[in-house]
Write an enzyme that holds these catalytic residues in place. Structure first.
Site, short mmCIF file in Angstrom:
data_model
loop_
_atom_site.label_atom_id
_atom_site.label_comp_id
_atom_site.label_asym_id
_atom_site.label_seq_id
_atom_site.Cartn_x
_atom_site.Cartn_y
_atom_site.Cartn_z
CG HIS A 242 -1.77 -1.18 1.39
ND1 HIS A 242 -2.89 -1.40 0.61
CD2 HIS A 242 -1.68 -2.25 2.22
CE1 HIS A 242 -3.46 -2.54 0.97
NE2 HIS A 242 -2.74 -3.07 1.94
C1 BDR Z 1 -2.69 0.63 5.52
O1 BDR Z 1 -2.85 0.05 6.82
C2 BDR Z 1 -1.63 -0.39 7.32
O2 BDR Z 1 -1.76 -1.68 7.84
C3 BDR Z 1 -0.62 -0.28 6.20
O3 BDR Z 1 0.64 0.09 6.69
C4 BDR Z 1 -1.20 0.77 5.29
O4 BDR Z 1 -0.78 2.05 5.67
C5 BDR Z 1 -3.42 -0.22 4.52
O5 BDR Z 1 -4.78 -0.28 4.81
#
Ligand code: BDR
Ligand code: CA
Length: 313
Positions: A242
């Protein structure tokens, strides 16, 4: 080369680590500092992890600040099931040898922004928006100093990942997210809609390992650990990575496609708490407050990551 000044606000997290590495491996960007927030794991781990990642990139000169240890209103929700107990599980880490910069991250954000010219600094929040929301509440005069906020968070077409309706970063601190989304500051959202279109393949993780040394091996170990959760949940094609989407967008916006839309954050209903309600079809007639990214050239994204990780290896 003129560089773009950025601040990364983060809760590392393996995918946060990749975002930080991508930024530190990119000569177009000047990372002024890393502000940490509680999110994936509690603050004492996210600060430790940010120091470790800066050390991995041999960039301990970049200051790391501790920020808020809980959301504005709600209790902290963490994601150890994804990231492991420390948030950066996978590699064998020694404890960091560098130390946190003195002072609170929110104070540092305000001081740094107030000393900047208008539009000089870009913020890249890749965790819950608590630090940014708090800075905006305490010192609204920072607004014109911010060129734009490029954040990882939200989901519209693919729904949520922490609840059926909400993405983790927005869900953890929906009140801070509301503060940011209603601030009037130019905003770019990298939601699940786009991150789920760039999935890691094993061959790519292997190519990261092949970079060798601590950088290649520890990064690949982080990615393999991080991916196991998503493979189980979404199937065996590959997991979404992400947070680096924010930095990649700054470096190569031509890799991405999206639309200017009006987004509201749900802060009341328990069922849909933290939902990013996107008026994709302009039903409400409101002026857009956000560029909502939902298309990506995935091969271009992973090629960019490989190139910039190689700069650090
Ligand atoms: C986001 O949530 C976190 O677990 C990850 O680092 C990312 O920023 C994805 O939904
Ligand atoms: Ca994150």
């Amino acid at each position: 080369m003129s560089t773009r000044k950025i601040i990364i606000d983060t809760d590392p997290g393996q995918d946060d680590a990749l975002a930080i590495l991508l930024a530190l491996g990119s000569p177009e960007l000047e990372v002024l500092g890393i502000s940490c927030v509680a999110g994936n794991v509690p603050l004492h781990y996210t600060t430790r992890n940010a120091l470790l990642v800066a050390e991995l990139a041999r960039r301990s000169d970049v200051p790391v600040f501790a920020g808020c240890d809980r959301p504005m209103v709600r209790d902290l929700v963490t994601a150890e099931e994804v990231h492991g107990k420390t948030g950066l599980d996978g590699p064998d880490w020694d404890e960091p040898t560098s130390s946190l910069a003195p002072g609170h991250a929110v104070d540092w954000l305000i001081e740094t922004l107030m000393a900047a010219d208008d539009g000089e600094i870009t913020l890249c929040p890749i965790g819950p928006l608590t630090n940014i929301g708090m800075a905006l509440v305490r010192e609204p005069r920072i607004k014109p100093k911010i060129a734009e906020i490029v954040s990882m968070g939200g989901g519209y077409f693919v729904g949520g990942n922490i609840t059926p309706a909400a993405e983790f970063n927005i869900y953890v601190d929906p009140h801070a997210a509301h503060t940011v989304y209603s601030s009037g500051i130019p905003l770019v959202a990298m939601p699940l809609d786009v991150t789920h279109k760039a999935l890691m393949r094993d061959e790519w993780i292997q190519s990261v390992r092949d970079l060798g040394g601590d950088l290649g091996n520890k990064t690949a170990d982080m990615l393999s650990f991080y991916e196991r959760y998503d493979l189980e949940r979404y199937g065996d094609f590959g997991g979404p990575l992400h947070d680096p989407a924010t930095i990649a967008w700054l470096l190569k916006p031509e890799l991405y496609g999206g639309k200017d839309v009006y987004v509201q954050i749900e802060t009341h209903s328990e069922v849909t708490m933290g939902m990013t309600v996107v008026d994709y079809w302009h039903k409400l007639g409101q002026a857009p407050n956000c560029r909502w990214i939902h298309e990506v050239d995935a091969d271009g994204f992973f090629a960019l990551l490989s190139e910039r990780l190689a700069n650090l290896a």
